[in-house]
Design a protein around this motif. Structure first.
Motif, PDB file in Angstrom:
ATOM      1  N   CYS A 198      11.013  11.683  -5.377  1.00  0.00           N
ATOM      2  CA  CYS A 198       9.821  11.325  -6.140  1.00  0.00           C
ATOM      3  C   CYS A 198       8.532  11.701  -5.425  1.00  0.00           C
ATOM      4  O   CYS A 198       7.471  11.669  -6.053  1.00  0.00           O
ATOM      5  N   GLY A 199       8.602  12.052  -4.163  1.00  0.00           N
ATOM      6  CA  GLY A 199       7.402  12.464  -3.454  1.00  0.00           C
ATOM      7  C   GLY A 199       7.690  13.611  -2.511  1.00  0.00           C
ATOM      8  O   GLY A 199       8.500  13.484  -1.605  1.00  0.00           O
ATOM      9  N   LEU A 200       7.045  14.733  -2.740  1.00  0.00           N
ATOM     10  CA  LEU A 200       7.229  15.908  -1.889  1.00  0.00           C
ATOM     11  C   LEU A 200       6.039  16.835  -2.125  1.00  0.00           C
ATOM     12  O   LEU A 200       5.672  17.059  -3.284  1.00  0.00           O
ATOM     13  N   PRO A 201       5.441  17.328  -1.048  1.00  0.00           N
ATOM     14  CA  PRO A 201       5.791  17.189   0.369  1.00  0.00           C
ATOM     15  C   PRO A 201       5.236  15.910   0.990  1.00  0.00           C
ATOM     16  O   PRO A 201       4.281  15.328   0.478  1.00  0.00           O
ATOM     17  N   ILE A 202       5.847  15.509   2.121  1.00  0.00           N
ATOM     18  CA  ILE A 202       5.344  14.379   2.920  1.00  0.00           C
ATOM     19  C   ILE A 202       5.126  14.859   4.365  1.00  0.00           C
ATOM     20  O   ILE A 202       5.359  14.126   5.317  1.00  0.00           O
ATOM     21  N   THR A 203       4.663  16.075   4.501  1.00  0.00           N
ATOM     22  CA  THR A 203       4.654  16.779   5.783  1.00  0.00           C
ATOM     23  C   THR A 203       3.998  15.993   6.908  1.00  0.00           C
ATOM     24  O   THR A 203       4.603  15.745   7.955  1.00  0.00           O
ATOM     25  N   VAL A 204       2.737  15.620   6.727  1.00  0.00           N
ATOM     26  CA  VAL A 204       1.991  14.994   7.817  1.00  0.00           C
ATOM     27  C   VAL A 204       2.525  13.593   8.089  1.00  0.00           C
ATOM     28  O   VAL A 204       2.702  13.187   9.239  1.00  0.00           O
ATOM     29  N   PHE A 205       2.788  12.852   7.048  1.00  0.00           N
ATOM     30  CA  PHE A 205       3.330  11.499   7.182  1.00  0.00           C
ATOM     31  C   PHE A 205       4.633  11.515   7.970  1.00  0.00           C
ATOM     32  O   PHE A 205       4.802  10.764   8.942  1.00  0.00           O
ATOM     33  N   GLU A 206       5.560  12.375   7.598  1.00  0.00           N
ATOM     34  CA  GLU A 206       6.845  12.446   8.278  1.00  0.00           C
ATOM     35  C   GLU A 206       6.662  12.827   9.747  1.00  0.00           C
ATOM     36  O   GLU A 206       7.243  12.200  10.648  1.00  0.00           O
ATOM     37  N   ARG A 207       5.876  13.837  10.019  1.00  0.00           N
ATOM     38  CA  ARG A 207       5.717  14.318  11.385  1.00  0.00           C
ATOM     39  C   ARG A 207       5.051  13.271  12.272  1.00  0.00           C
ATOM     40  O   ARG A 207       5.460  13.067  13.426  1.00  0.00           O
ATOM     41  N   ALA A 208       4.039  12.592  11.755  1.00  0.00           N
ATOM     42  CA  ALA A 208       3.353  11.574  12.550  1.00  0.00           C
ATOM     43  C   ALA A 208       4.286  10.420  12.883  1.00  0.00           C
ATOM     44  O   ALA A 208       4.325   9.948  14.031  1.00  0.00           O
ATOM     45  N   TRP A 209       5.054   9.964  11.904  1.00  0.00           N
ATOM     46  CA  TRP A 209       5.941   8.813  12.132  1.00  0.00           C
ATOM     47  C   TRP A 209       7.066   9.167  13.102  1.00  0.00           C
ATOM     48  O   TRP A 209       7.413   8.377  13.972  1.00  0.00           O
ATOM     49  N   VAL A 210       7.656  10.337  12.937  1.00  0.00           N
ATOM     50  CA  VAL A 210       8.759  10.727  13.810  1.00  0.00           C
ATOM     51  C   VAL A 210       8.277  10.853  15.253  1.00  0.00           C
ATOM     52  O   VAL A 210       8.897  10.313  16.189  1.00  0.00           O
ATOM     53  N   ILE A 211       7.174  11.547  15.463  1.00  0.00           N
ATOM     54  CA  ILE A 211       6.676  11.748  16.825  1.00  0.00           C
ATOM     55  C   ILE A 211       6.328  10.423  17.485  1.00  0.00           C
ATOM     56  O   ILE A 211       6.737  10.139  18.614  1.00  0.00           O
ATOM     57  N   SER A 212       5.562   9.584  16.801  1.00  0.00           N
ATOM     58  CA  SER A 212       5.133   8.330  17.421  1.00  0.00           C
ATOM     59  C   SER A 212       6.314   7.409  17.703  1.00  0.00           C
ATOM     60  O   SER A 212       6.354   6.742  18.750  1.00  0.00           O
ATOM     61  N   THR A 213       7.302   7.378  16.810  1.00  0.00           N
ATOM     62  CA  THR A 213       8.467   6.510  17.021  1.00  0.00           C
ATOM     63  C   THR A 213       9.263   6.951  18.236  1.00  0.00           C
ATOM     64  O   THR A 213       9.664   6.121  19.075  1.00  0.00           O
ATOM     65  N   LEU A 214       9.498   8.249  18.368  1.00  0.00           N
ATOM     66  CA  LEU A 214      10.274   8.753  19.498  1.00  0.00           C
ATOM     67  C   LEU A 214       9.525   8.585  20.819  1.00  0.00           C
ATOM     68  O   LEU A 214      10.087   8.122  21.821  1.00  0.00           O
ATOM     69  N   VAL A 215       8.252   8.965  20.839  1.00  0.00           N
ATOM     70  CA  VAL A 215       7.489   8.917  22.089  1.00  0.00           C
ATOM     71  C   VAL A 215       7.276   7.475  22.531  1.00  0.00           C
ATOM     72  O   VAL A 215       7.382   7.151  23.726  1.00  0.00           O
ATOM     73  N   ARG A 216       7.001   6.581  21.592  1.00  0.00           N
ATOM     74  CA  ARG A 216       6.789   5.179  21.953  1.00  0.00           C
ATOM     75  C   ARG A 216       8.027   4.571  22.615  1.00  0.00           C
ATOM     76  O   ARG A 216       7.926   3.689  23.462  1.00  0.00           O
ATOM     77  N   ALA A 217       9.207   5.048  22.241  1.00  0.00           N
ATOM     78  CA  ALA A 217      10.453   4.552  22.834  1.00  0.00           C
ATOM     79  C   ALA A 217      10.797   5.253  24.146  1.00  0.00           C
ATOM     80  O   ALA A 217      11.844   4.987  24.729  1.00  0.00           O
ATOM     81  N   GLY A 218       9.943   6.174  24.590  1.00  0.00           N
ATOM     82  CA  GLY A 218      10.173   6.843  25.860  1.00  0.00           C
ATOM     83  C   GLY A 218      11.117   8.018  25.784  1.00  0.00           C
ATOM     84  O   GLY A 218      11.651   8.449  26.814  1.00  0.00           O
ATOM     85  N   ILE A 219      11.361   8.542  24.596  1.00  0.00           N
ATOM     86  CA  ILE A 219      12.241   9.708  24.454  1.00  0.00           C
ATOM     87  C   ILE A 219      11.434  10.967  24.733  1.00  0.00           C
ATOM     88  O   ILE A 219      10.359  11.172  24.166  1.00  0.00           O
ATOM     89  N   ASP A 220      11.952  11.804  25.604  1.00  0.00           N
ATOM     90  CA  ASP A 220      11.269  13.045  25.982  1.00  0.00           C
ATOM     91  C   ASP A 220      11.432  14.058  24.858  1.00  0.00           C
ATOM     92  O   ASP A 220      12.549  14.469  24.539  1.00  0.00           O
ATOM     93  N   VAL A 221      10.329  14.440  24.235  1.00  0.00           N
ATOM     94  CA  VAL A 221      10.384  15.386  23.128  1.00  0.00           C
ATOM     95  C   VAL A 221       9.431  16.550  23.383  1.00  0.00           C
ATOM     96  O   VAL A 221       8.398  16.392  24.035  1.00  0.00           O
ATOM     97  N   THR A 222       9.821  17.703  22.885  1.00  0.00           N
ATOM     98  CA  THR A 222       8.943  18.869  22.859  1.00  0.00           C
ATOM     99  C   THR A 222       8.593  19.135  21.409  1.00  0.00           C
ATOM    100  O   THR A 222       9.471  19.436  20.593  1.00  0.00           O
ATOM    101  N   VAL A 223       7.326  18.988  21.081  1.00  0.00           N
ATOM    102  CA  VAL A 223       6.893  19.137  19.694  1.00  0.00           C
ATOM    103  C   VAL A 223       6.689  20.618  19.397  1.00  0.00           C
ATOM    104  O   VAL A 223       5.940  21.299  20.104  1.00  0.00           O
ATOM    105  N   PRO A 224       7.363  21.164  18.379  1.00  0.00           N
ATOM    106  CA  PRO A 224       7.155  22.571  18.032  1.00  0.00           C
ATOM    107  C   PRO A 224       5.676  22.858  17.771  1.00  0.00           C
ATOM    108  O   PRO A 224       4.975  22.032  17.170  1.00  0.00           O
ATOM    109  N   PRO A 225       5.177  24.001  18.217  1.00  0.00           N
ATOM    110  CA  PRO A 225       3.750  24.305  18.042  1.00  0.00           C
ATOM    111  C   PRO A 225       3.287  24.211  16.596  1.00  0.00           C
ATOM    112  O   PRO A 225       2.174  23.739  16.336  1.00  0.00           O
ATOM    113  N   THR A 226       4.116  24.644  15.645  1.00  0.00           N
ATOM    114  CA  THR A 226       3.705  24.584  14.236  1.00  0.00           C
ATOM    115  C   THR A 226       3.544  23.144  13.775  1.00  0.00           C
ATOM    116  O   THR A 226       2.665  22.839  12.956  1.00  0.00           O
TER     117      THR A 226
END
Length: 542
Positions: free
Chosen positions: A262-290
């Protein structure tokens, strides 16, 4: 939908010191953000039904009908429990009746007629059983319900082959939007542009949506970040194959195999939530440049939309800023200024209602900014204690919070408790303790948490609160261990979990949910047993 298999399952498939598995799963998840840029969202009964009714010319029509029939519940309804069934049941029933009234071919017409009959019976029961309190706060639900009751009534004005009828549907109390629907139609008829947020549910006005200048598709052919709104704008006759709006719909159908979200695209919302959730938990992530550049480019003084076709909103803006801040990148807060009100931040301009999770995310964005800019002027520093007080005022007596963007109080409680635990200061600590007590008393016997039943998503939210901002005592650790064991068992079953997020229909943002589960797994697996407590400047880790 997954990218390269289910990374959550790989991350929790065995008990033990498997930290590299979590890191690898997070890397898969980050890669998926780049390769599936529109987002990973569960298909919707409501939206799929609207495409059946509005765009029978679109590829995948038969698969959408199969999806609707297969998704019908034993009681004849569709969708979630209680009031969450109203909108999808109206949509599926209307779609089946529309298909049955079309001439030609018989796509298992007996099955369609039986499903439509059962849907009409379910709608009658829903109208009798639900009161105002049981109707969830979903976007444009009153407009959608009024339009679909009207459409079903037209379909039943003459006999429908194979359908007994059993009475006309009634609009449940609390969803009487006929007057507002008429006002929107009059607005469009007069050539007046409707509020931008209404474009997401443009299909509610039916044929009046066709070619409306105010809803002209964006660069990729999307109207209102919605397949149904885009189909309504195109109309029932197949457009030119090169029409950008048609190409958008065909791309979505190809990606999902027929049914649509029912909702597409959710590009920015999805990317912001995923990054903040992983980093806040201390998971080492490399964010793709795009992915990183898309967050930066989306920010502007008017705020940030979740994706193309949606209005800018404070929730997505705050989430994107917080993600950049957790990555150690500079950011400005001016994009949140348009949403500042006297005592709170609205989600978007003209919002009806109030969201605690939006204000919790704004608190995180301002709080993270002040970590790097402690000497900021009062207009910035005063926001943090003000929003902390606001969240405290909205905490329920049992220690939980509830919100308009998610069906589960575990989501709202995690948003508020995590924000208060990190940025609420001394006043926030008692509220966090009350939330922790509520979580400890509502854990299920199998180690899970959940509103209707235990789910990995809700369990992950509870574990993050206990292990990130809880007191670090034996009770929190024992509850976290039981939750971890539940996640390990649920991963092996391959279950995705229910749709719990609010849009026109309940939906499941798969990448965001997987990030929450990975964060919970990471926190439960910290081998050293030493975590940096909320409120410290250093990230959580060994």
């Amino acid at each position: 939908m997954t990218v390269g298999g289910d990374p959550t399952a790989r991350a929790v498939e065995r008990i033990g010191p498997a930290e590299p598995d979590v890191t690898a799963a997070a890397a898969d998840l980050m890669a998926g953000l780049a390769t599936t840029p529109w987002g990973q969202v569960s298909p919707s009964v409501y939206e799929t039904g609207r495409l059946v009714a509005l765009a029978p010319w679109l590829a995948g029509h038969a698969r959408r009908l199969d999806f609707l029939v297969a998704a019908q519940r034993p009681d004849g309804g569709w969708g979630g429990p209680d009031g969450y069934a109203v909108v999808p049941t109206l949509s599926a029933t209307d779609a089946l009746l529309a298909e049955l009234r079309r001439s030609g071919g018989g796509h298992a017409r007996t099955d369609l007629a039986r499903a439509a009959d059962r849907g009409l019976a379910a709608l009658s029961l829903l109208a009798d059983e639900l009161d105002d309190r049981a109707i969830p706060d979903m976007p444009a639900a009153d407009l959608i319900a009024a339009a679909l009751v009207e459409s079903i009534d037209r379909s039943l004005a003459a006999p429908v082959p194979g359908v007994a009828g059993g009475g006309r549907p009634r609009t449940p109390r609390g969803l009487d939007g006929a007057g507002r629907l008429a006002a929107v139609r009059a607005m469009l008829g007069a050539g007046t542009a409707p509020p931008e947020k209404l474009l997401h549910a443009l299909e509610a006005v039916g044929g009046d949506a066709r070619g409306v200048p105010a809803a002209r598709p964006g660069p990729t052919g999307i109207v209102g970040a919605s397949p149904a709104a885009t189909a309504a704008w195109l109309g029932e006759k197949a457009p030119d194959p090169e029409d950008p709006a048609r190409r958008f719909l065909e791309t979505v159908v190809e990606q999902y195999g027929g049914p649509v979200p029912c909702g597409l695209p959710i590009t920015v919302f999805e990317r912001a939530w995923v990054i903040s959730t992983l980093v806040r938990a201390g998971i080492d992530v490399t964010v793709p440049p795009t992915v990183l550049s898309s967050l930066r480019q989306a920010l502007n003084p008017a705020g940030t939309p979740a994706g193309e076709g949606l209005p800018a909103d404070a929730d997505t803006t705050a989430g994107a800023l917080y993600a950049l801040g957790l990555l150690g990148l500079p950011f400005r807060l001016d994009g949140l200024e348009p949403y500042r009100r006297e005592e709170h931040f609205c989600t978007w301009q003209g919002e009806d209602g109030f969201s605690v999770s939006t204000n919790a995310h704004v608190l995180e964005a301002f709080g993270q900014y002040l970590v790097r800019h402690p000497d900021s002027p009062p207009r910035i520093t005063e926001v943090v204690p003000g929003l902390a007080a606001l969240l405290l005022d909205h905490q329920r007596d049992d220690g939980s919070w509830h919100d308009r963007w998610h069906a589960s109080p575990y989501y709202a409680t995690a948003c508020c408790a995590l924000a208060l635990g990190r940025f609420g200061g001394g006043r926030g600590r008692p509220a966090v303790r009350r939330a922790v007590r509520w979580l400890l008393t509502t854990q299920r016997a199998d180690g899970s948490w959940g509103r209707w039943e235990g789910t990995p998503e809700e369990t992950a939210y509870a574990m993050q609160v206990l292990l990130l901002v809880g007191p670090g005592d034996g009770a929190c650790q024992a509850a976290g261990a039981r939750g971890y064991a539940y996640l390990a068992r649920s991963a092996s079953s391959g279950e995705d979990g229910p749709a719990l997020w609010h849009d026109k229909d309940l939906y499941r943002p798969a990448a965001i949910v997987r990030a929450a589960v990975l964060a919970a797994v990471r926190l439960a697996r910290l081998e050293s047993g030493v975590m940096v407590r909320a409120g410290d400047d250093a990230p959580i880790g060994r």
